[in-house]
Scaffold this motif. Sequence first.
Motif, PDB file in Angstrom:
ATOM      1  N   ILE A   1       2.049   0.810   7.962  1.00  0.00           N
ATOM      2  CA  ILE A   1       1.282   0.676   6.730  1.00  0.00           C
ATOM      3  C   ILE A   1       0.839   2.044   6.213  1.00  0.00           C
ATOM      4  CG2 ILE A   1       0.482  -1.704   6.983  1.00  0.00           C
ATOM      5  CD1 ILE A   1      -1.962  -0.804   8.368  1.00  0.00           C
ATOM      6  N   THR A   2       0.971   2.202   4.906  1.00  0.00           N
ATOM      7  CA  THR A   2       0.595   3.473   4.255  1.00  0.00           C
ATOM      8  C   THR A   2      -0.916   3.498   4.001  1.00  0.00           C
ATOM      9  OG1 THR A   2       1.092   2.380   2.179  1.00  0.00           O
ATOM     10  CG2 THR A   2       2.849   3.749   3.145  1.00  0.00           C
ATOM     11  N   GLU A   3      -1.486   2.333   3.727  1.00  0.00           N
ATOM     12  CA  GLU A   3      -2.946   2.230   3.544  1.00  0.00           C
ATOM     13  C   GLU A   3      -3.374   0.780   3.751  1.00  0.00           C
ATOM     14  OE1 GLU A   3      -2.376   1.966  -1.286  1.00  0.00           O
ATOM     15  OE2 GLU A   3      -4.359   2.609  -0.495  1.00  0.00           O
ATOM     16  N   THR A   4      -4.659   0.590   4.061  1.00  0.00           N
ATOM     17  CA  THR A   4      -5.182  -0.775   4.214  1.00  0.00           C
ATOM     18  C   THR A   4      -6.180  -1.037   3.095  1.00  0.00           C
ATOM     19  OG1 THR A   4      -4.876  -0.770   6.601  1.00  0.00           O
ATOM     20  CG2 THR A   4      -6.469  -2.335   5.728  1.00  0.00           C
ATOM     21  N   LEU A   5      -5.939  -2.127   2.373  1.00  0.00           N
ATOM     22  CA  LEU A   5      -6.845  -2.503   1.284  1.00  0.00           C
ATOM     23  C   LEU A   5      -7.700  -3.680   1.750  1.00  0.00           C
ATOM     24  CD1 LEU A   5      -4.297  -2.289  -1.683  1.00  0.00           C
ATOM     25  CD2 LEU A   5      -5.884  -0.517  -0.843  1.00  0.00           C
ATOM     26  N   THR A   6      -8.978  -3.665   1.381  1.00  0.00           N
ATOM     27  CA  THR A   6      -9.905  -4.726   1.817  1.00  0.00           C
ATOM     28  C   THR A   6     -10.569  -5.349   0.599  1.00  0.00           C
ATOM     29  OG1 THR A   6     -10.273  -3.381   3.783  1.00  0.00           O
ATOM     30  CG2 THR A   6     -11.787  -5.208   3.435  1.00  0.00           C
ATOM     31  N   PRO A   7      -9.912  -6.326  -0.027  1.00  0.00           N
ATOM     32  CA  PRO A   7     -10.478  -6.926  -1.239  1.00  0.00           C
ATOM     33  C   PRO A   7     -11.816  -7.609  -0.967  1.00  0.00           C
ATOM     34  CG  PRO A   7      -8.619  -8.193  -0.432  1.00  0.00           C
ATOM     35  CD  PRO A   7      -8.660  -6.937   0.378  1.00  0.00           C
ATOM     36  N   ALA A   8     -12.692  -7.595  -1.971  1.00  0.00           N
ATOM     37  CA  ALA A   8     -14.032  -8.190  -1.810  1.00  0.00           C
ATOM     38  C   ALA A   8     -14.017  -9.690  -2.073  1.00  0.00           C
ATOM     39  CB  ALA A   8     -15.003  -7.513  -2.770  1.00  0.00           C
ATOM     40  N   ASN A   9     -12.967 -10.164  -2.777  1.00  0.00           N
ATOM     41  CA  ASN A   9     -12.885 -11.598  -3.067  1.00  0.00           C
ATOM     42  C   ASN A   9     -11.436 -11.998  -3.339  1.00  0.00           C
ATOM     43  OD1 ASN A   9     -12.191 -10.954  -5.810  1.00  0.00           O
ATOM     44  ND2 ASN A   9     -14.347 -10.328  -6.027  1.00  0.00           N
ATOM     45  N   THR A  10     -11.228 -13.302  -3.493  1.00  0.00           N
ATOM     46  CA  THR A  10      -9.850 -13.816  -3.639  1.00  0.00           C
ATOM     47  C   THR A  10      -9.185 -13.300  -4.911  1.00  0.00           C
ATOM     48  OG1 THR A  10     -10.498 -15.765  -2.403  1.00  0.00           O
ATOM     49  CG2 THR A  10      -8.465 -15.925  -3.620  1.00  0.00           C
ATOM     50  N   GLY A  11      -9.991 -13.120  -5.956  1.00  0.00           N
ATOM     51  CA  GLY A  11      -9.432 -12.612  -7.218  1.00  0.00           C
ATOM     52  C   GLY A  11      -8.814 -11.224  -7.015  1.00  0.00           C
ATOM     53  N   GLU A  12      -9.573 -10.352  -6.363  1.00  0.00           N
ATOM     54  CA  GLU A  12      -9.078  -8.983  -6.092  1.00  0.00           C
ATOM     55  C   GLU A  12      -7.841  -9.056  -5.195  1.00  0.00           C
ATOM     56  OE1 GLU A  12     -13.297  -6.468  -5.925  1.00  0.00           O
ATOM     57  OE2 GLU A  12     -11.738  -6.089  -4.401  1.00  0.00           O
ATOM     58  N   LEU A  13      -7.879  -9.957  -4.192  1.00  0.00           N
ATOM     59  CA  LEU A  13      -6.745 -10.079  -3.270  1.00  0.00           C
ATOM     60  C   LEU A  13      -5.484 -10.491  -4.031  1.00  0.00           C
ATOM     61  CD1 LEU A  13      -6.764 -11.596   0.272  1.00  0.00           C
ATOM     62  CD2 LEU A  13      -5.021 -12.347  -1.348  1.00  0.00           C
TER      63      LEU A  13
ATOM     64  N   PRO B   1      -0.784  -8.903   6.149  1.00  0.00           N
ATOM     65  CA  PRO B   1      -2.141  -9.419   6.224  1.00  0.00           C
ATOM     66  C   PRO B   1      -2.766  -9.087   7.586  1.00  0.00           C
ATOM     67  CG  PRO B   1      -0.616 -11.120   5.478  1.00  0.00           C
ATOM     68  CD  PRO B   1       0.220  -9.973   5.986  1.00  0.00           C
ATOM     69  N   ILE B   2      -4.034  -8.700   7.578  1.00  0.00           N
ATOM     70  CA  ILE B   2      -4.724  -8.344   8.824  1.00  0.00           C
ATOM     71  C   ILE B   2      -6.023  -9.132   8.912  1.00  0.00           C
ATOM     72  CG2 ILE B   2      -5.812  -6.472  10.131  1.00  0.00           C
ATOM     73  CD1 ILE B   2      -3.908  -4.527   8.690  1.00  0.00           C
ATOM     74  N   GLY B   3      -6.146  -9.908   9.998  1.00  0.00           N
ATOM     75  CA  GLY B   3      -7.380 -10.629  10.243  1.00  0.00           C
ATOM     76  C   GLY B   3      -8.230  -9.767  11.163  1.00  0.00           C
ATOM     77  N   GLY B   4      -8.311 -10.171  12.467  1.00  0.00           N
ATOM     78  CA  GLY B   4      -9.078  -9.355  13.409  1.00  0.00           C
ATOM     79  C   GLY B   4      -8.210  -8.345  14.133  1.00  0.00           C
ATOM     80  N   GLY B   5      -6.898  -8.397  13.880  1.00  0.00           N
ATOM     81  CA  GLY B   5      -5.992  -7.435  14.500  1.00  0.00           C
ATOM     82  C   GLY B   5      -5.802  -7.659  15.987  1.00  0.00           C
ATOM     83  N   THR B   6      -6.092  -8.849  16.487  1.00  0.00           N
ATOM     84  CA  THR B   6      -5.975  -9.067  17.927  1.00  0.00           C
ATOM     85  C   THR B   6      -4.563  -9.466  18.343  1.00  0.00           C
ATOM     86  OG1 THR B   6      -6.524 -11.397  17.790  1.00  0.00           O
ATOM     87  CG2 THR B   6      -8.373  -9.871  18.041  1.00  0.00           C
TER      88      THR B   6
ATOM     89  N   ILE C   1       1.636  -2.064   2.701  1.00  0.00           N
ATOM     90  CA  ILE C   1       0.175  -1.947   2.795  1.00  0.00           C
ATOM     91  C   ILE C   1      -0.372  -3.000   3.758  1.00  0.00           C
ATOM     92  CG2 ILE C   1      -0.065  -1.071   0.409  1.00  0.00           C
ATOM     93  CD1 ILE C   1      -1.506  -4.018   0.129  1.00  0.00           C
ATOM     94  N   GLY C   2      -1.500  -2.634   4.404  1.00  0.00           N
ATOM     95  CA  GLY C   2      -2.235  -3.603   5.203  1.00  0.00           C
ATOM     96  C   GLY C   2      -3.224  -4.281   4.275  1.00  0.00           C
ATOM     97  N   LEU C   3      -3.334  -5.601   4.390  1.00  0.00           N
ATOM     98  CA  LEU C   3      -4.267  -6.338   3.520  1.00  0.00           C
ATOM     99  C   LEU C   3      -5.300  -6.993   4.427  1.00  0.00           C
ATOM    100  CD1 LEU C   3      -4.948  -7.261   0.641  1.00  0.00           C
ATOM    101  CD2 LEU C   3      -3.425  -9.218   1.000  1.00  0.00           C
ATOM    102  N   SER C   4      -6.489  -6.376   4.493  1.00  0.00           N
ATOM    103  CA  SER C   4      -7.506  -6.868   5.416  1.00  0.00           C
ATOM    104  C   SER C   4      -8.343  -7.983   4.791  1.00  0.00           C
ATOM    105  CB  SER C   4      -8.441  -5.727   5.839  1.00  0.00           C
ATOM    106  OG  SER C   4      -9.575  -6.284   6.492  1.00  0.00           O
TER     107      SER C   4
END
Length: 417
Positions: free
Chosen positions: A10-22, A38-43, A56-59
Amino acid sequence: MSTAEVSLPITETLTPANTGELADIVRDCYERETPIYPIGGGTSLGYGLPAKRSGIGLSLAQLNSIVDYPARDMTITVEAGITLQSLANLLEAERQCLPVDVPQSDRATLGGVVATNFNGPRRFGQGTVRDHVIGIQAVDGRGQRFKGGGRVVKNVAGYDFCKLLTGSMGTLGVITELTLKLKPIADSFAIVSCSPTDLSQAGQLLAKLTKSETTPCAIELLAGPAWANSKQLAGDSGTSNALFLAVAVEGTEAEVAWMTKQLATELRHEGIRSLHTIDGKDARDIFADLKEFPSEGESPLVLRANVVPSGTTKFIEALRQLDSNCSVQSHAGNGIVIAKFSEFPSEGLARTLVGRLQAVAASFHGNVVVLSNPGGSEMTHQSVWGATDAPYDLMTAVKREFDPQNILNPDRFVYIS
Ligand SMILES: Cc1cc2nc3c(=O)[nH]c(=O)nc-3n(C[C@H](O)[C@H](O)[C@H](O)COP(=O)(O)OP(=O)(O)OC[C@H]3O[C@@H](n4cnc5c(N)ncnc54)[C@H](O)[C@@H]3O)c2cc1C
């Protein structure tokens, strides 16, 4: 780097604040054909074929709020980024729970658990996470939002998206919201454990347990070094035989008291001399170990087999022939076997899996998948996901419908378009 933490391209990880942004992020990636991980807890980002295409990583870390919790209806709607532990803490106040036991629950997110369809020991008595998802919202590979199911049980007219997205590894949509049906927390919990002399006796006991008058919530067959020093399981038998059968029951105090007594009678009737009933804190401690086992510690190779329950002990036998020091947890009532190798098979992954273990599993109508291989060698489609007889073309057509540019966790799952 623990077994689960892997490096995604991944080149960068984006962390949207809500579903609209996602949805905006996904739409933008769709237009630019940029892969999304998509990244949840990364476990368990190591689960699946290694990711090759950089993207991109999508947290989902910020999508962790409670949407609606009508406790009286025993359902809850939450955002997918909530961790299993935060969810459990919230539900406990109402003496309710989602009876799905995943390791690292302080990090694992509900969306990640649903996407991977990982389940724990109580899948036998309580069902899998798939059985508890009654509503789902997600964003497809075009950035369009869609939903399935609803807030009430049996609200599924048409195709059941809840079931389709469960276990889809984020390849059909990024899960943003889930509605769950809940269960009451049981007042009492206990474990009856014994140490069968060998796998053959273990197989006989498992067969008898299918006719037990009790209703266990978990039937665990445990083998190998990871369990050898379990004082609680061995009790005062002091056995060094690292083979244990642990049967868990839960319910009211009276129900649990009756079931543990009945189980002891049934097991003694099958020739078991030394067994013991564990309750209270000791029982909860053992259960915590059972829950954490799959992703705990360092193992050069972690596999999971699904076979018919009658094939469980034969599959464990095959594992032991390959690695006599491998540690095994089997949700034996469901024919699930999780194996943590003590060393990477000298003959290599493909020979071990395609050449041997997959054949054994297939002889019991099952399959073997790789849960973790930190070394990353020989991670081919057949070795990671095993043989599949599902209609491949139909499945890839479904994938293309949901993700026409193949940007969602591209080429990591069974169906590669
Ligand atoms: C070796 C190993 C064995 C395990 N065995 C078990 C087991 O037997 N039983 C068990 O219950 N748990 C098991 N786990 C735990 C597992 O890690 C978690 O239960 C869960 O699957 C991961 O949650 P997460 O949020 O950390 O997901 P992540 O690790 O962040 O993601 C896991 C996968 O799901 C996708 N994903 C994550 N969030 C979303 C979303 N919102 N929408 C779409 N896709 C998404 C990711 O892209 C990734 O492919 C195991 C973990 C490991 C490493």
